[in-house]
Design a protein around this motif. Structure first.
Motif, PDB file in Angstrom:
ATOM      1  N   LYS A 128      -3.873   3.279 -10.292  1.00 59.04           N
ATOM      2  CA  LYS A 128      -3.830   2.070  -9.469  1.00 59.04           C
ATOM      3  C   LYS A 128      -2.599   1.242  -9.837  1.00 59.04           C
ATOM      4  CE  LYS A 128      -7.448   0.286 -12.544  1.00 59.04           C
ATOM      5  NZ  LYS A 128      -8.808  -0.275 -12.624  1.00 59.04           N
ATOM      6  N   CYS A 140     -10.512   1.926  -6.501  1.00 62.76           N
ATOM      7  CA  CYS A 140      -9.478   2.123  -5.495  1.00 62.76           C
ATOM      8  C   CYS A 140      -9.967   3.042  -4.378  1.00 62.76           C
ATOM      9  CB  CYS A 140      -8.233   2.739  -6.128  1.00 62.76           C
ATOM     10  SG  CYS A 140      -7.439   1.679  -7.354  1.00 62.76           S
ATOM     11  N   GLN A 150       0.265   5.316  -4.808  1.00 62.15           N
ATOM     12  CA  GLN A 150       0.256   3.877  -5.022  1.00 62.15           C
ATOM     13  C   GLN A 150       1.602   3.249  -4.654  1.00 62.15           C
ATOM     14  OE1 GLN A 150      -2.092   1.276  -6.732  1.00 62.15           O
ATOM     15  NE2 GLN A 150      -3.127   2.588  -5.243  1.00 62.15           N
TER      16      GLN A 150
END
Length: 347
Positions: A128, A140, A150
């Protein structure tokens, strides 16, 4: 969408702007993350946190420079290769950021602000890294888990916000230049530029690093300004580019070059050091172009730098103007005359 917030944990780069707690002062803990906030001695106008060029610039920054910066900071990312992409963290930061016309330097600040990975020697929060699709109250979204995903998610989100703002629209959460809106602190903020409106769309808190208002126990969007400005002076980043860096080509291409992106097959042209927004039609005034090459063997087009074996002894790599170039060593080294193979297709 509520996105994860984090703080700058390592004070090495903050000597000029943020000092450590001293004496008997109790540490201030971020009420959203539980991490200790540094005391801020340099703060930023909550209505103008960063300039537009801070978020969209950095066109001359290369993966090699980001790699050096990560090594300088002792970052875990300096030795990390994302298994889903087969690329280093430095390459993904530059490539995925520039694919959305977002600055790699801004992305470094975003990663540090959300996960502390730039200055951390551990892999904690790797999945994350930018907080994209990662609410504070839950895990997430599975589609965004992983470092490369990400970075790409964060870049695309910011590009989407800026596209709305450039068109005179409000962002998905209602932020707009020149229009006052309440943050979650709460503070009444009137963004004076698109960068600031986009930052509050991503993270709707002013936080502890602004000269006005701001929740002192939250990092918030003002933290992005603090980290960005520290990183800006912590490394000799190039200030201009004779062209634009392209992750598809894995090189800086000259002004007015056109590249058909490997990420979405859209055409982008380098103008004044920045790639234009993607389009399905190739611009008519390209000085040189990097289109997909048509592969008879594969029965489809493939991006620049793709390596394909066409017989037991012949390897080719997709090059400029859609021309296949002889690449005899690609099968063993993964490298051709255009550099590292974007993808390798053996018989």
């Amino acid at each position: 969408m509520k996105l994860r917030l984090s703080v700058l944990l390592v004070p090495a780069l903050l000597a000029a702007g943020c000092g450590p707690l001293t004496g008997d002062e109790a540490p201030v803990v971020d009420e959203l993350t539980g991490q200790v906030l540094q005391e801020a001695t340099t703060k930023y106008d909550m209505h103008r946190l960063l300039e537009d060029s801070d978020v969209t610039g950095g066109t001359a920054i290369t993966p090699a420079q980001v790699q050096q910066f990560l090594q300088q900071q002792g970052s875990y990312l300096a030795g990390y290769t994302d298994p889903a992409y087969g690329k280093t963290a430095a390459t993904l930061i530059v490539e995925r950021s520039r694919a959305s016309n977002i600055s790699p330097l801004y992305m470094l600040a975003r990663i540090q602000g959300e996960s502390s990975l730039i200055q951390s020697g551990t892999s904690t929060n790797l999945s994350k890294a930018t907080g994209c699709g990662c609410p504070d109250t839950s895990g997430c979204d599975a589609q965004y888990v992983g470092f490369g995903k990400q970075v790409e998610c964060a870049a695309k989100k910011m590009r989407g916000y800026l596209t709305d703002l450039e068109a005179g629209r409000a962002t998905i959460s209602g932020w707009k230049v020149g229009v006052t809106k309440a943050t979650s602190d709460p503070c009444s903020v009137k963004p004076v530029n698109m960068a600031t409106a986009a930052l509050y769309t991503y993270t709707p808190w002013v936080g502890a690093y602004a000269t006005q208002c701001g929740r002192t126990t939250v990092g918030g969007s003002s933290l992005m300004a603090s980290i960005y400005n520290r990183y800006l002076t912590a490394y000799p980043w190039p200030t201009s580019a004779e062209g634009c860096y392209s992750g598809t080509v894995d090189a800086t291409v000259q002004e007015a070059s056109c590249v058909q992106s490997s990420s979405d097959a859209l055409w982008r042209q380098c103008l004044s050091g920045t790639f234009t927004a993607g389009g399905t039609v190739k611009p008519s005034n390209c000085t040189v172009s990097f289109p997909y090459c048509q592969s008879t063997r594969l029965g489809r087009g493939v991006p620049t730098r793709t390596c394909v074996q066409t017989s037991s002894t012949v390897w080719q790599q997709c090059g400029a103007e859609g021309v296949w170039r002889s690449s005899p060593g690609a099968g063993t080294t993964g490298v051709g005359p255009m550099g590292a193979c974007y993808a390798v297709y053996a018989l």
